[in-house]
Design a protein around this motif. Structure first.
Motif, PDB file in Angstrom:
ATOM      1  N   VAL A 157       0.827  -1.217   0.000  1.00 44.29           N
ATOM      2  CA  VAL A 157       0.000   0.000   0.000  1.00 44.29           C
ATOM      3  C   VAL A 157       0.855   1.258   0.000  1.00 44.29           C
ATOM      4  CG1 VAL A 157      -1.696   1.348   1.296  1.00 44.29           C
ATOM      5  CG2 VAL A 157      -2.017  -1.107   1.036  1.00 44.29           C
ATOM      6  N   ALA A 168      -0.219   4.896  -1.222  1.00 44.55           N
ATOM      7  CA  ALA A 168      -1.398   4.817  -2.099  1.00 44.55           C
ATOM      8  C   ALA A 168      -2.669   4.625  -1.271  1.00 44.55           C
ATOM      9  CB  ALA A 168      -1.236   3.661  -3.086  1.00 44.55           C
ATOM     10  N   ASP A 169      -3.814   4.654  -1.958  1.00 40.87           N
ATOM     11  CA  ASP A 169      -5.099   4.397  -1.306  1.00 40.87           C
ATOM     12  C   ASP A 169      -5.315   2.917  -1.044  1.00 40.87           C
ATOM     13  OD1 ASP A 169      -5.848   7.115  -1.378  1.00 40.87           O
ATOM     14  OD2 ASP A 169      -6.729   6.883  -3.385  1.00 40.87           O
ATOM     15  N   ALA A 194      -3.991  -1.457  -2.331  1.00 37.72           N
ATOM     16  CA  ALA A 194      -3.242  -2.411  -3.144  1.00 37.72           C
ATOM     17  C   ALA A 194      -4.180  -3.569  -3.443  1.00 37.72           C
ATOM     18  CB  ALA A 194      -2.006  -2.908  -2.394  1.00 37.72           C
ATOM     19  N   TRP A 236      -6.961  -1.709   1.646  1.00 40.80           N
ATOM     20  CA  TRP A 236      -7.336  -0.323   1.358  1.00 40.80           C
ATOM     21  C   TRP A 236      -7.206   0.546   2.598  1.00 40.80           C
ATOM     22  CZ3 TRP A 236      -8.302   0.160  -3.712  1.00 40.80           C
ATOM     23  CH2 TRP A 236      -8.604  -1.013  -4.415  1.00 40.80           C
ATOM     24  N   ARG A 237      -6.828   1.785   2.413  1.00 39.34           N
ATOM     25  CA  ARG A 237      -6.850   2.744   3.515  1.00 39.34           C
ATOM     26  C   ARG A 237      -8.320   3.003   3.856  1.00 39.34           C
ATOM     27  NH1 ARG A 237      -2.112   4.388   5.047  1.00 39.34           N
ATOM     28  NH2 ARG A 237      -0.376   4.165   3.591  1.00 39.34           N
ATOM     29  N   ASP A 272      -6.143   5.636  -5.927  1.00 36.41           N
ATOM     30  CA  ASP A 272      -4.728   5.428  -6.236  1.00 36.41           C
ATOM     31  C   ASP A 272      -4.370   4.018  -5.787  1.00 36.41           C
ATOM     32  OD1 ASP A 272      -2.007   5.682  -6.740  1.00 36.41           O
ATOM     33  OD2 ASP A 272      -1.625   6.815  -4.890  1.00 36.41           O
ATOM     34  N   ILE A 273      -4.173   3.117  -6.752  1.00 36.36           N
ATOM     35  CA  ILE A 273      -4.047   1.680  -6.474  1.00 36.36           C
ATOM     36  C   ILE A 273      -2.681   1.157  -6.905  1.00 36.36           C
ATOM     37  CG2 ILE A 273      -5.001  -0.602  -6.986  1.00 36.36           C
ATOM     38  CD1 ILE A 273      -7.646   0.882  -7.694  1.00 36.36           C
ATOM     39  N   VAL A 274      -2.093   0.339  -6.043  1.00 43.31           N
ATOM     40  CA  VAL A 274      -0.884  -0.394  -6.376  1.00 43.31           C
ATOM     41  C   VAL A 274      -1.322  -1.794  -6.801  1.00 43.31           C
ATOM     42  CG1 VAL A 274       1.270  -1.354  -5.477  1.00 43.31           C
ATOM     43  CG2 VAL A 274       0.483   0.895  -4.685  1.00 43.31           C
ATOM     44  N   ASP A 275      -0.920  -2.208  -7.988  1.00 42.47           N
ATOM     45  CA  ASP A 275      -1.211  -3.560  -8.461  1.00 42.47           C
ATOM     46  C   ASP A 275      -0.137  -4.510  -7.934  1.00 42.47           C
ATOM     47  OD1 ASP A 275      -3.428  -2.705  -9.897  1.00 42.47           O
ATOM     48  OD2 ASP A 275      -2.310  -2.461 -11.763  1.00 42.47           O
TER      49      ASP A 275
END
Length: 178
Positions: free
Chosen positions: A109, A112-113, A115, A131-132, A157-160
């Motif tokens: 995460v 970011a918001d 993952a 998620w946050r 805002d996502i981390v893949d």
């Protein structure tokens, strides 16, 4: 990062045979138990769906049962402790999810918001993510009933995070001949 866990275990998902897919065991453990076990590092685990005996979790339901994963997510968020900053959101029917899956997502995460796990075909697995909490609450639509999870979370805002082999398997994958 301190986190809670939400397991989306809504209406019994049915296999073609008519059996509740959360009840069968994979490797000797029911699917719902596998999801709950993957959240062993969570401060609290909330299961959203009909109460099933034998699980030490907080149970809740969406205001109108069967109105989808966004409504289930909102119902679960109501029980997330105020002092945790993230929540792992898992489907109850993912036999390949494990504690290491959740640990990788939590670590990814960063700023970011959230993952989310991405399968081998590049598809985001919306019910395999961390998620946050603030971002999730802000992303929820006013009308939760039947809202699309992809649309609700997709603008964040996502981390893949690439899935490891077997992590995104479904019960149907396990039913296919090798």
């Amino acid at each position: 990062m301190r986190y809670a866990g939400i397991v989306v275990a809504g209406r019994p998902a049915r296999r073609p045979s008519g059996v509740d897919e959360r009840a069968p065991a994979v490797g000797g453990k029911p699917l719902l138990a596998r999801a709950i076990h993957a959240l062993d590092g969570a401060e609290r685990v909330i299961a959203v769906g009909p109460r099933r005996p034998g699980f030490d979790v907080v149970w809740t339901r969406e205001p109108v049962p069967g109105t989808g994963p966004v409504a289930a997510l909102a119902a679960g968020l109501a029980f997330v402790p105020e002092d945790v900053e993230a929540v792992a959101v898992l489907a109850a029917d993912q036999p390949g999810v494990r504690r290491s899956t959740v640990d990788r997502l939590v670590a990814a995460v960063g700023g970011a918001d959230g993952a989310v796990l991405v399968d081998a075909a590049g598809a985001r697995q919306w019910l395999l993510g961390v998620w946050r909490v603030a971002a999730l609450r802000a992303a929820l639509p006013e009308d939760l009933a039947n809202a699309a999870l992809r649309r609700t979370l997709g603008a964040l805002d996502i981390v893949d995070v690439p899935a490891e082999p077997g992590e995104t398997d479904t019960p149907e994958d396990l039913d296919r001949p090798s």
